[in-house]
Design an enzyme around this catalytic site. Structure first.
Site, PDB file in Angstrom:
ATOM      1  N   TRP A 155       0.702  -1.161   0.031  1.00 37.90           N
ATOM      2  CA  TRP A 155      -0.090  -0.011   0.015  1.00 37.90           C
ATOM      3  C   TRP A 155       1.092   1.247  -0.042  1.00 37.90           C
ATOM      4  CZ3 TRP A 155      -1.706  -3.878   3.784  1.00 37.90           C
ATOM      5  CH2 TRP A 155      -2.771  -4.454   3.493  1.00 37.90           C
ATOM      6  N   HIS A 169      -6.964   1.901   2.346  1.00 43.12           N
ATOM      7  CA  HIS A 169      -7.926   1.186   2.591  1.00 43.12           C
ATOM      8  C   HIS A 169      -8.918   1.531   3.528  1.00 43.12           C
ATOM      9  CE1 HIS A 169      -5.237  -1.155   5.325  1.00 43.12           C
ATOM     10  NE2 HIS A 169      -5.076  -0.003   5.751  1.00 43.12           N
ATOM     11  N   ARG A 195      -4.727   3.857  -4.556  1.00 43.37           N
ATOM     12  CA  ARG A 195      -3.526   3.045  -4.688  1.00 43.37           C
ATOM     13  C   ARG A 195      -2.501   3.474  -5.641  1.00 43.37           C
ATOM     14  NH1 ARG A 195      -5.877  -2.150  -2.979  1.00 43.37           N
ATOM     15  NH2 ARG A 195      -6.976  -1.580  -0.948  1.00 43.37           N
ATOM     16  N   GLN A 209     -14.508   1.036  -1.935  1.00 41.49           N
ATOM     17  CA  GLN A 209     -14.209  -0.184  -0.957  1.00 41.49           C
ATOM     18  C   GLN A 209     -15.148   0.043   0.262  1.00 41.49           C
ATOM     19  OE1 GLN A 209     -10.687  -0.681   1.635  1.00 41.49           O
ATOM     20  NE2 GLN A 209     -10.063  -1.950   0.139  1.00 41.49           N
ATOM     21  N   VAL A 252      -6.052  -9.278  10.507  1.00 37.54           N
ATOM     22  CA  VAL A 252      -7.030 -10.676  10.840  1.00 37.54           C
ATOM     23  C   VAL A 252      -5.995 -11.695  11.178  1.00 37.54           C
ATOM     24  CG1 VAL A 252      -8.761  -9.843   9.849  1.00 37.54           C
ATOM     25  CG2 VAL A 252      -7.008 -10.824   8.262  1.00 37.54           C
ATOM     26  N   ALA A 306     -13.775  -9.088  10.307  1.00 39.32           N
ATOM     27  CA  ALA A 306     -13.624  -8.135   9.383  1.00 39.32           C
ATOM     28  C   ALA A 306     -13.432  -8.403   8.085  1.00 39.32           C
ATOM     29  CB  ALA A 306     -12.292  -7.338   9.767  1.00 39.32           C
TER      30      ALA A 306
HETATM   31  N1  DAH Z   1      -7.756  -3.635   3.752  1.00 41.24           N
HETATM   32  C1  DAH Z   1      -7.897  -4.847   2.701  1.00 41.24           C
HETATM   33  C2  DAH Z   1      -7.175  -4.207   1.347  1.00 41.24           C
HETATM   34  O1  DAH Z   1      -7.314  -3.189   1.228  1.00 41.24           O
HETATM   35  C3  DAH Z   1      -9.024  -5.691   2.567  1.00 41.24           C
HETATM   36  C4  DAH Z   1      -9.130  -6.512   3.755  1.00 41.24           C
HETATM   37  C5  DAH Z   1      -8.664  -7.486   3.986  1.00 41.24           C
HETATM   38  C6  DAH Z   1     -10.005  -5.608   5.001  1.00 41.24           C
HETATM   39  C7  DAH Z   1      -8.995  -8.436   5.175  1.00 41.24           C
HETATM   40  C8  DAH Z   1     -10.082  -6.560   6.109  1.00 41.24           C
HETATM   41  C9  DAH Z   1      -9.676  -7.521   6.156  1.00 41.24           C
HETATM   42  O2  DAH Z   1     -10.664  -5.995   7.078  1.00 41.24           O
HETATM   43  O3  DAH Z   1     -10.031  -8.331   7.378  1.00 41.24           O
HETATM   44  O4  DAH Z   1      -6.805  -4.894   0.542  1.00 41.24           O
END
Ligand code: DAH
Length: 338
Positions: A155, A169, A195, A209, A252, A306
């Site tokens: 990121w 995100h 991004r 998102q 996570v 999540a």
């Molecule tokens: N933040 C991640 C992204 O932008 C997406 C994501 C993945 C969010 C797993 C979550 C998660 O809350 O548990 O690629």
């Protein structure tokens, strides 16, 4: 008659509609371009005389052009009304509720965002909007990505001189939400993310998102699967299958990916699902104890899941859109199809 000629008619109609000074001009142009004796109507009538092979293509094109000119005419009429009201210095009653859509057209992403929000709200989720620019702590550190963590590479985007970034995100809101609520916590965060991306048909620098979290006592992966399947069934209006696979995200543990049965071919195998029957659709998992703790929640008492998915991709699959760059290039011909 050729497609080029048809395009020419649209261009002319569009130019002239822009020049119209009053309602009478507009009416003349309506008759000229859409009336019974217009060139377009003549073309539409003559399609039946074309060789059979050409008919469907020219028919579709001519109808599309007709619809486009109608839209242009409606927009011009609406604008004329507004500018007339302003000219007359009429008092505008700002308390009158707005029409759902005064002029223009609701973007397909917005339409589907409303739909997604409604589904989650019915399931008891609260909606939070993210900050479009946030600090390192919220975008990274608070979600278990300390300085120097290799996941930052994924990121790595743009920084302001004083250390803020356009969020990469919508997970950036997780800890704020955890701190501001007591379990049970059910929240979704729809927002734009940015991004550092070389764009191509599947990648964009700006996307929409939807992040979600659910925290309470005794929450497990099966709650996550049930919640997301219920959402996708409602979103696509059919019974979809979901499959959970291992993946890694710092926030996570376990981290997962969720695959969805292909909504285009219903698992028969097609180009979009690369003949596997499955689509990779989102990242998810059980919220990492470090993140819960950061949000003031005791991980020995509570657990939660999540997820985060890109709305653009869901909308592309819903309508069979082949290139993600259509969404933000501002071409009204694309937008008006939805
Ligand atoms: N933040 C991640 C992204 O932008 C997406 C994501 C993945 C969010 C797993 C979550 C998660 O809350 O548990 O690629």
């Amino acid at each position: 008659m050729t497609i080029k000629q048809l395009e020419k008619i649209t261009k002319k109609a569009s130019d002239e509609l822009l020049q119209a000074k009053d309602q009478r001009d507009l009416e003349k142009l309506r008759i000229k371009y859409l009336g019974r004796k217009s060139e377009l109507t003549r073309i539409l009538r003559s399609i039946k005389n074309l060789p059979q092979k050409k008919r469907p293509i020219m028919g579709a094109k001519a109808n599309e052009i007709r619809k486009r000119i109608e839209d242009l005419y409606n927009d011009a009429t609406e604008k004329m009304k507004i500018s007339k009201a302003l000219d007359k210095d009429e008092e505008i009653d700002v308390t009158i509720p707005v029409k759902a859509q005064a002029i223009g057209h609701i973007h397909p992403i917005t339409q589907m965002l409303w739909r997604a929000e409604e589904i989650f709200q019915k399931m008891g989720f609260e909606i939070f909007e993210p900050f479009e620019i946030d600090d390192d702590y919220h975008n990274f550190e608070s979600v278990n990505i300390p300085p120097g963590h290799p996941a930052r590479d994924l990121w790595d985007t743009f920084w302001t001189e004083d250390g803020f970034i356009p969020i990469t995100h919508t997970s950036s809101m997780q800890v704020r939400i955890l701190k501001s609520r007591k379990p049970p916590i059910r929240a979704v965060v729809p927002g734009k993310v940015f991004r550092n991306e070389r764009t191509d048909p599947r990648h964009e620098h700006t996307l929409s998102q939807i992040e979600g979290i659910y925290v309470d006592k005794g929450i497990s992966l099966s709650d996550m699967i049930g919640t997301l399947k219920t959402f996708f069934d409602a979103f696509y209006g059919k019974d979809v299958q979901v499959k959970v696979v291992p993946d890694y995200f710092p926030f996570v543990e376990p981290g997962n990916g969720m695959n969805l049965s292909c909504v285009i071919c219903d698992m028969k195998g097609c180009r979009v699902c690369k003949h596997t029957g499955w689509l990779e659709i989102l990242g998810c998992g059980m919220i990492h104890p470090n993140v819960l703790r950061e949000g003031g929640i005791d991980p020995d008492v509570y657990s939660g899941f999540a997820w985060g998915f890109g709305l653009d991709r869901l909308v592309m699959l819903k309508y069979g859109i082949e290139d993600i760059r259509h969404f933000r290039n501002g071409d009204l011909r694309f937008i008006r199809q939805f």
